[in-house]
Design a protein around this motif. Structure first.
Motif, short mmCIF file in Angstrom:
data_model
loop_
_atom_site.label_atom_id
_atom_site.label_comp_id
_atom_site.label_asym_id
_atom_site.label_seq_id
_atom_site.Cartn_x
_atom_site.Cartn_y
_atom_site.Cartn_z
N LEU A 3 0.85 -1.18 0.00
CA LEU A 3 0.00 0.00 0.00
C LEU A 3 0.89 1.24 0.00
N PRO A 4 0.47 2.35 -0.59
CA PRO A 4 -0.72 2.46 -1.42
C PRO A 4 -0.42 2.06 -2.85
N PHE A 5 -1.44 1.70 -3.56
CA PHE A 5 -1.33 1.35 -4.97
C PHE A 5 -0.97 2.60 -5.76
N LEU A 6 -0.01 2.45 -6.68
CA LEU A 6 0.41 3.54 -7.56
C LEU A 6 0.93 4.75 -6.79
N SER A 7 1.77 4.51 -5.78
CA SER A 7 2.30 5.63 -5.01
C SER A 7 3.46 6.31 -5.71
N GLY A 8 4.04 5.66 -6.69
CA GLY A 8 5.14 6.25 -7.43
C GLY A 8 4.78 6.44 -8.89
N ARG A 74 -0.85 11.74 -13.84
CA ARG A 74 -2.30 11.88 -13.76
C ARG A 74 -2.99 10.58 -13.35
N LEU A 75 -2.25 9.49 -13.35
CA LEU A 75 -2.83 8.21 -12.97
C LEU A 75 -2.90 8.05 -11.46
N ASN A 76 -3.96 7.42 -11.00
CA ASN A 76 -4.04 6.91 -9.63
C ASN A 76 -4.65 5.52 -9.74
N GLY A 77 -4.86 4.87 -8.61
CA GLY A 77 -5.38 3.52 -8.64
C GLY A 77 -6.73 3.42 -9.33
N GLN A 78 -7.62 4.37 -9.06
CA GLN A 78 -8.94 4.34 -9.67
C GLN A 78 -8.87 4.51 -11.17
N ARG A 79 -8.07 5.46 -11.63
CA ARG A 79 -7.99 5.73 -13.06
C ARG A 79 -7.32 4.59 -13.81
N LEU A 80 -6.26 4.05 -13.23
CA LEU A 80 -5.58 2.94 -13.88
C LEU A 80 -6.49 1.72 -13.97
N ALA A 81 -7.21 1.42 -12.90
CA ALA A 81 -8.13 0.28 -12.92
C ALA A 81 -9.22 0.49 -13.96
N ALA A 82 -9.74 1.71 -14.08
CA ALA A 82 -10.78 2.00 -15.07
C ALA A 82 -10.27 1.78 -16.49
N ILE A 83 -9.08 2.31 -16.77
CA ILE A 83 -8.53 2.19 -18.12
C ILE A 83 -8.19 0.74 -18.44
N TYR A 84 -7.63 0.03 -17.47
CA TYR A 84 -7.33 -1.39 -17.68
C TYR A 84 -8.62 -2.15 -17.99
N TRP A 85 -9.67 -1.88 -17.25
CA TRP A 85 -10.95 -2.55 -17.45
C TRP A 85 -11.52 -2.25 -18.82
N TRP A 86 -11.43 -0.99 -19.24
CA TRP A 86 -11.91 -0.64 -20.58
C TRP A 86 -11.13 -1.42 -21.65
N MET A 87 -9.82 -1.56 -21.47
CA MET A 87 -9.03 -2.30 -22.45
C MET A 87 -9.42 -3.77 -22.48
N LEU A 88 -9.85 -4.30 -21.35
CA LEU A 88 -10.35 -5.68 -21.32
C LEU A 88 -11.67 -5.78 -22.08
N SER A 127 -8.78 -2.81 -1.17
CA SER A 127 -8.43 -1.52 -0.57
C SER A 127 -7.21 -0.88 -1.22
N HIS A 128 -6.29 -1.67 -1.78
CA HIS A 128 -5.09 -1.07 -2.36
C HIS A 128 -5.35 -0.54 -3.77
N ILE A 129 -6.53 -0.84 -4.32
CA ILE A 129 -6.92 -0.28 -5.61
C ILE A 129 -8.05 0.73 -5.44
N ASN A 130 -9.07 0.34 -4.65
CA ASN A 130 -10.17 1.25 -4.33
C ASN A 130 -10.81 1.82 -5.59
N ALA A 131 -11.07 0.94 -6.55
CA ALA A 131 -11.63 1.40 -7.82
C ALA A 131 -13.07 1.86 -7.66
N VAL A 132 -13.47 2.73 -8.55
CA VAL A 132 -14.86 3.15 -8.68
C VAL A 132 -15.30 2.76 -10.09
#
Length: 200
Positions: A3-8, A74-88, A127-132
């Protein structure tokens, strides 16, 4: 679990975070899909992973470049998860259009679409992704062809990252992206899925 996801913002850290989404996706498929469909799910997962890495980390195919490597901050855990999901989901669009021997393009698409919704719920619970759940890039995405889907997805990615859409660059970038991803599906995903089913 770190934790946290995408801290760097380094390439290595981002690649690690993308691989974490890949791991969760593969595990979700193994636990929730019939064994017949697991190779297809895995192939779509690998296609999504490769595409996100190409867009944000490093290109081996210059056709998959939307100018986003300069926008990693500009990426955070929520945004990265959303974009990854869209690519799927986009991989599912290609599958429904192109098909793979031994699979039903309509019925199996519906099963994988439902599984993808479950995957996003899984992302939201961690919790380490906390996607919406961002919803698909377009309400009727499942009836789109790849080029139409890629165009709407491009717009959604840019809006998610709060970037201005360059309408002139978009035409060429989306056209190249569509050709490259469809070709990858044909040469890599389809062959790997068929080989996995043959071995099974």
């Amino acid at each position: 679990m770190r934790l946290p996801f995408l801290s760097g913002s380094s390439k290595s850290r981002l690649r690690s975070d993308i691989n974490e989404l890949r791991r969760i996706t593969l595990e979700f498929g193994a636990n929730n899909l019939d064994s017949r469909l697991v190779p297809l799910w895995n192939g779509c997962c690998e296609g999504a992973t490769d595409t996100v890495e190409q867009l944000f980390v490093q290109n081996t195919d210059r056709s998959l470049d939307w100018g986003l490597k300069r926008q990693r901050k500009r990426l955070n855990g929520q945004r990265l998860a959303a974009i990854y999901w869209w690519m799927l989901l986009y991989q599912l669009v290609i599958f429904r259009s192109r098909g793979i021997d031994g699979f039903d393009r309509m019925k199996d698409f519906d099963i994988l679409r439902d599984a993808s919704n479950g995957l996003m719920a899984e992302f939201a619970q961690l919790s380490h992704i906390n996607a919406v759940n961002p919803g698909p890039w377009q309400e009727h995405w499942q009836r789109q062809v790849a080029l139409e889907a890629a165009l709407d997805m491009y717009n959604s990615v840019m809006q998610t990252l709060a970037l201005r859409i360059n309408t002139e660059a978009r035409v060429m970038q989306v056209s190249l992206f569509t050709s490259a991803t469809e070709n990858r599906f044909t040469t890599v995903t389809r062959s790997e899925v068929m080989a996995a089913n043959a071995d099974g």
